[in-house]
Design a protein around this motif. Structure first.
Motif, mmCIF file in Angstrom:
data_model
loop_
_atom_site.group_PDB
_atom_site.id
_atom_site.type_symbol
_atom_site.label_atom_id
_atom_site.label_comp_id
_atom_site.label_asym_id
_atom_site.label_seq_id
_atom_site.Cartn_x
_atom_site.Cartn_y
_atom_site.Cartn_z
ATOM 1 N N PRO A 107 47.685 44.731 44.615
ATOM 2 C CA PRO A 107 46.962 45.734 43.943
ATOM 3 C C PRO A 107 48.040 46.099 42.590
ATOM 4 O O PRO A 107 49.138 46.347 42.941
ATOM 5 C CB PRO A 107 46.924 47.037 44.664
ATOM 6 N N GLY A 108 47.243 46.028 41.449
ATOM 7 C CA GLY A 108 48.064 46.248 40.202
ATOM 8 C C GLY A 108 48.162 47.535 39.791
ATOM 9 O O GLY A 108 47.465 48.377 40.311
ATOM 10 N N GLY A 109 49.060 47.819 38.899
ATOM 11 C CA GLY A 109 49.257 49.148 38.469
ATOM 12 C C GLY A 109 48.259 49.572 37.346
ATOM 13 O O GLY A 109 47.396 48.738 36.852
ATOM 14 N N GLU A 111 49.025 49.620 34.236
ATOM 15 C CA GLU A 111 49.356 48.557 33.272
ATOM 16 C C GLU A 111 48.394 47.322 33.064
ATOM 17 O O GLU A 111 48.506 46.834 32.072
ATOM 18 C CB GLU A 111 50.878 48.072 33.212
ATOM 19 N N LEU A 112 47.975 46.853 34.287
ATOM 20 C CA LEU A 112 47.056 45.548 34.347
ATOM 21 C C LEU A 112 45.873 45.849 33.668
ATOM 22 O O LEU A 112 45.209 45.050 33.074
ATOM 23 C CB LEU A 112 46.572 45.248 35.626
ATOM 24 N N LEU A 113 45.498 47.169 33.588
ATOM 25 C CA LEU A 113 43.995 47.713 33.058
ATOM 26 C C LEU A 113 44.195 48.101 31.386
ATOM 27 O O LEU A 113 43.258 48.436 30.739
ATOM 28 C CB LEU A 113 43.446 48.881 33.505
ATOM 29 N N GLU A 114 45.282 47.963 30.929
ATOM 30 C CA GLU A 114 45.669 48.236 29.310
ATOM 31 C C GLU A 114 45.784 46.596 28.596
ATOM 32 O O GLU A 114 46.046 45.726 28.983
ATOM 33 C CB GLU A 114 46.865 48.961 28.988
ATOM 34 N N LEU A 115 44.604 46.853 27.639
ATOM 35 C CA LEU A 115 44.501 45.393 26.716
ATOM 36 C C LEU A 115 44.917 45.919 25.262
ATOM 37 O O LEU A 115 44.597 46.835 24.746
ATOM 38 C CB LEU A 115 43.038 45.073 26.753
ATOM 39 N N ASP A 116 45.824 45.176 24.678
ATOM 40 C CA ASP A 116 46.189 45.250 23.292
ATOM 41 C C ASP A 116 45.525 44.093 22.457
ATOM 42 O O ASP A 116 45.797 42.940 22.856
ATOM 43 C CB ASP A 116 47.629 45.229 23.104
ATOM 44 N N ILE A 117 44.918 44.445 21.421
ATOM 45 C CA ILE A 117 44.070 43.518 20.696
ATOM 46 C C ILE A 117 45.074 42.503 20.093
ATOM 47 O O ILE A 117 44.417 41.519 19.794
ATOM 48 C CB ILE A 117 43.270 44.146 19.666
ATOM 49 N N ARG A 118 46.235 42.762 19.813
ATOM 50 C CA ARG A 118 47.197 41.993 19.066
ATOM 51 C C ARG A 118 47.628 40.838 20.114
ATOM 52 O O ARG A 118 48.213 39.724 19.588
ATOM 53 C CB ARG A 118 48.381 42.571 18.316
ATOM 54 N N GLU A 119 47.636 41.188 21.403
ATOM 55 C CA GLU A 119 47.892 39.939 22.274
ATOM 56 C C GLU A 119 46.802 39.060 22.467
ATOM 57 O O GLU A 119 47.018 38.021 22.867
ATOM 58 C CB GLU A 119 48.314 40.567 23.605
ATOM 59 N N VAL A 120 45.589 39.701 22.198
ATOM 60 C CA VAL A 120 44.299 38.904 22.835
ATOM 61 C C VAL A 120 44.095 37.885 21.590
ATOM 62 O O VAL A 120 43.643 36.709 21.935
ATOM 63 C CB VAL A 120 43.147 39.851 22.825
ATOM 64 N N ILE A 451 40.672 46.620 40.955
ATOM 65 C CA ILE A 451 39.911 47.578 41.702
ATOM 66 C C ILE A 451 39.789 47.319 43.066
ATOM 67 O O ILE A 451 39.874 45.963 43.518
ATOM 68 C CB ILE A 451 38.382 47.847 41.078
ATOM 69 N N PRO A 452 39.856 48.136 44.200
ATOM 70 C CA PRO A 452 39.683 47.915 45.563
ATOM 71 C C PRO A 452 38.610 47.557 45.863
ATOM 72 O O PRO A 452 37.839 48.254 46.527
ATOM 73 C CB PRO A 452 40.228 49.161 46.067
ATOM 74 N N VAL A 453 38.050 46.186 45.800
ATOM 75 C CA VAL A 453 36.703 45.538 46.066
ATOM 76 C C VAL A 453 36.433 45.855 47.615
ATOM 77 O O VAL A 453 35.264 46.379 47.990
ATOM 78 C CB VAL A 453 36.656 44.238 45.581
ATOM 79 N N GLN A 454 37.515 45.187 48.407
ATOM 80 C CA GLN A 454 37.307 45.177 49.840
ATOM 81 C C GLN A 454 37.241 46.721 50.303
ATOM 82 O O GLN A 454 36.403 47.051 51.471
ATOM 83 C CB GLN A 454 38.648 44.701 50.541
ATOM 84 N N VAL A 455 37.799 47.737 49.712
ATOM 85 C CA VAL A 455 37.339 49.162 50.084
ATOM 86 C C VAL A 455 36.019 49.491 49.728
ATOM 87 O O VAL A 455 35.417 50.280 50.650
ATOM 88 C CB VAL A 455 38.526 50.081 49.700
ATOM 89 N N LEU A 456 35.647 49.462 48.492
ATOM 90 C CA LEU A 456 34.339 49.765 48.186
ATOM 91 C C LEU A 456 33.143 49.318 48.918
ATOM 92 O O LEU A 456 32.197 49.967 49.139
ATOM 93 C CB LEU A 456 34.179 49.496 46.649
ATOM 94 N N LEU A 457 33.304 48.021 49.302
ATOM 95 C CA LEU A 457 32.218 47.357 49.899
ATOM 96 C C LEU A 457 32.585 47.311 51.207
ATOM 97 O O LEU A 457 31.649 46.850 52.142
ATOM 98 C CB LEU A 457 32.346 45.701 49.408
ATOM 99 N N ARG A 458 33.447 47.995 51.881
ATOM 100 C CA ARG A 458 33.943 48.284 53.204
ATOM 101 C C ARG A 458 33.855 46.820 53.957
ATOM 102 O O ARG A 458 33.195 46.564 54.989
ATOM 103 C CB ARG A 458 32.989 48.985 53.826
#
Length: 607
Positions: A107-109, A111-120, A451-458
């Motif tokens: 599970p990531g923190g 920072e994994l959900l942050e996107l910078d357009i200059r890197e993309v 996102i915790p897929v295995q938790v959300l879908l049980r």
């Protein structure tokens, strides 16, 4: 008398297929690709030509093939604008499959959900889009096309020479589709760049911004679409991020299906399918903001009073129709003039043209597949005039729609610009047709690490004997656990069908039921500031005012098809043109069975 050669059933089947292809007029001998893994022969074809027949050093995979309509010289070719992506090598596909089985998901923190357009997109690099080369009226059509083909080949060569295939994202290799973009940019007075609010950086190429606002001198309106699928604070944060980095942008918030974000959400809502009945298109959030932006741009040079009157009529009609939720929206309101522009992209247009010709403002809608361009047009018109579908690449050519006598909308096919995005993220964003993905497991792993897929879908780990014990998960385990829960089995051996399970998980993410939203840089540290921002409160109040209060909104735990496309059901997350869509949903035949099974998200249809 010579002895007869054996003629197998397989040869007979091939003979019949070839005969059917000749009847359809398929001159190139390509079979229509099947959605099933066993029937997809096109995956094994080694095609190295582009849309114009010139060979390049990179293998191209053509998607969404359609049967030809005839053999005449003036017959329409439905495959002219099909998606052309670089083909993944067999070794790369096998490597990713092994990684999906072996790599443990961590599970990531934040920072994994942050996107910078200059890197993309790396502004200033060769990650640009092809420009139309200079031309003159003395050139013939053949000379013009040949020049454009040479320029396009040079463009592809620069990109593939600077970056390896592993670093590059999927992007459009079909010159015919880029020609549609050139024509839309040439004929438009205002450009709408539509993005998905969950990941707007994915859909915002800075090269297009520089070209439109710089070389063309046109106004560019950034539409943050589907704001109902993201938290209001995140929407406001993205709005300020783009204002800060691109000051010439006009930014509009839009959604065709507003909902009240103050309503508490159940964590198990991922297992529910929201259904709306009634005049849904007339309750779109954003048409008035778009009108104000266009009024500021035109500065009185175009009379937009008819547009304002239309918005007032739509709001009044939606309020009047609240009592009955079964109106036929196609029957209401004046007819919308639709013009098909099939071959106009081949016609030369002057480099400089008259703005607001004949008192009409032309608004070009540009964007990636599945960002909601067609749904936005339906929301502006106030009723359904464009069919919608989740499958990228359905729009074969652009069309124009007269919203009012002084406002013309121009719908362009979805285009994928080159970038350095992970291809797994592109799949989750709906850019690549899910049914034709060769290896969907790493995309599921990309989703589950954020996102915790295995938790959300049980989900229960397939190797777990004790449900309470902790076990490490990999992408393959998640797919196998979902296949076990849903009862997806292969036809012959009755093993868990992990491919079908992976496809259904990707469709849940595309629908927004498994919500993956990316953040601008620094959002985590300033989250409290954005949640208390005045614009956040204003957006919450505005969505609550135009939300589903007037429509019938039902949340049912029902059985849906594994492709998430029920017949007669309106497509929530759709973008491009489809066929046979209905506005008024009907009850699912398996809803009574689903009432006993709270996890009956998907049915037994094939992916």
């Amino acid at each position: 008398m010579p002895r007869k050669k054996p003629f197998s059933v397989k040869q007979k089947k091939k003979q019949l297929q070839d005969k059917r292809e000749r009847k359809r007029g398929l001159q190139d001998g390509l079979r229509s690709s099947s959605n099933s893994r066993s029937g997809s022969r096109e995956r094994r074809e080694e095609q190295t030509d582009t849309s114009d027949g010139e060979s390049v050093t990179h293998q191209i995979r053509r998607l969404n093939q359609q049967p030809s309509q005839g053999l005449g010289p003036r017959s329409y070719d439905p495959n002219r604008y099909r998606l052309h992506f670089e083909r993944d090598s067999r070794e790369e596909v096998e490597r990713r499959k092994r990684a999906a089985r072996e790599q443990v998901l961590q599970p990531g923190g934040a920072e994994l959900l942050e996107l910078d357009i200059r890197e993309v997109y790396q502004p200033g690099s060769v990650l640009d889009f092809p420009r139309r080369p200079p031309w003159s009226y003395e050139m013939s059509k053949e000379q013009l096309m040949s020049q454009e083909e040479r320029s396009f080949q040079e463009y592809l060569g620069k990109i593939h020479g600077a970056y390896t295939s592993e670093k590059l994202s999927y992007f459009e290799h079909n010159l015919e589709t880029w020609r549609q973009l050139w024509r839309v940019l040439e004929m438009s007075d205002i450009i709408l760049l539509i993005t998905d609010t969950r990941h707007p950086v994915v859909n915002f190429p800075p090269a297009l911004y520089e070209y439109v606002t710089g070389e063309l001198g046109l106004a560019l309106i950034l539409v943050l679409n589907k704001v109902d699928l993201a938290p209001p604070a995140l929407v406001v944060a993205w709005k300020h991020y783009f204002h800060q980095h691109y000051p010439q942008l006009h930014i509009v918030l839009f959604t065709s299906f507003p909902r009240d974000p103050r309503t508490p959400e159940d964590p198990s809502s991922v297992l529910k399918k929201s259904r709306r009945r009634g005049r849904g298109w007339t309750r779109a959030l954003g048409p008035e903001q778009l009108l104000r932006a266009c009024e500021a741009i035109t500065a009185g040079k175009v009379d937009l009073s008819s547009w304002r009157e239309k918005i007032a009529r739509d709001v009044a009609g939606a309020t009047w129709g609240n009592g009955s939720g079964e109106e036929e929206e196609e029957e209401d309101g004046p007819a919308v003039l639709v013009e098909q522009q099939t071959d106009s992209a081949m016609e030369p247009t002057g480099p400089t043209r008259e703005r607001y010709k004949d008192g009409v403002v032309t608004i070009g809608c540009v964007g990636f597949p599945n960002v909601g361009k067609s749904s936005l047009i339906n929301g502006l018109v106030g009723r359904k005039v464009v069919s919608v579908s989740r499958t990228p690449g359905h729009t074969r050519y652009f069309q124009t729609y007269f919203l009012t006598p002084s406002v013309k909308l121009c719908d362009c096919p979805g285009l994928i610009f080159p970038s350095l995005l992970p291809r797994q993220l592109q799949v989750l964003a709906g850019i690549y047709p899910i049914a034709q993905i060769q290896e969907p497991y790493t995309a599921v792993g990309y989703l589950a690490s954020r996102i915790p897929v295995q938790v959300l879908l049980r989900l229960r780990h397939p190797e777990a004997k004790d449900p309470s014990a902790e076990h490490p998960w990999c992408a393959w385990d998640i797919c196998e656990a979902w296949a076990e829960k849903r009862g997806y089995k292969t036809a012959k051996a009755a093993r868990n069908d992990v491919y079908r399970a992976a496809n259904s998980l990707l469709r849940l993410a595309l629908d927004g039921r498994l919500s993956l939203c990316f953040h601008p840089p620094g959002y985590s540290e300033q989250k409290g500031t954005w949640e208390s921002h005045p614009e956040t409160t204003e957006l919450v109040v505005l969505q609550g005012r135009v939300g589903p209060a007037g429509d019938e909104e039902e949340e049912e735990e029902e059985e849906l098809s594994s492709s998430c496309e029920e017949e007669g059901e309106e497509d929530r997350d759709a973008d491009e043109e489809g066929e046979g869509d209905e506005d008024t949903p009907t009850s699912a035949p398996g809803s009574s069975l689903a009432a006993r099974n709270p996890y009956a998200l998907l049915g037994e249809d094939e992916c």
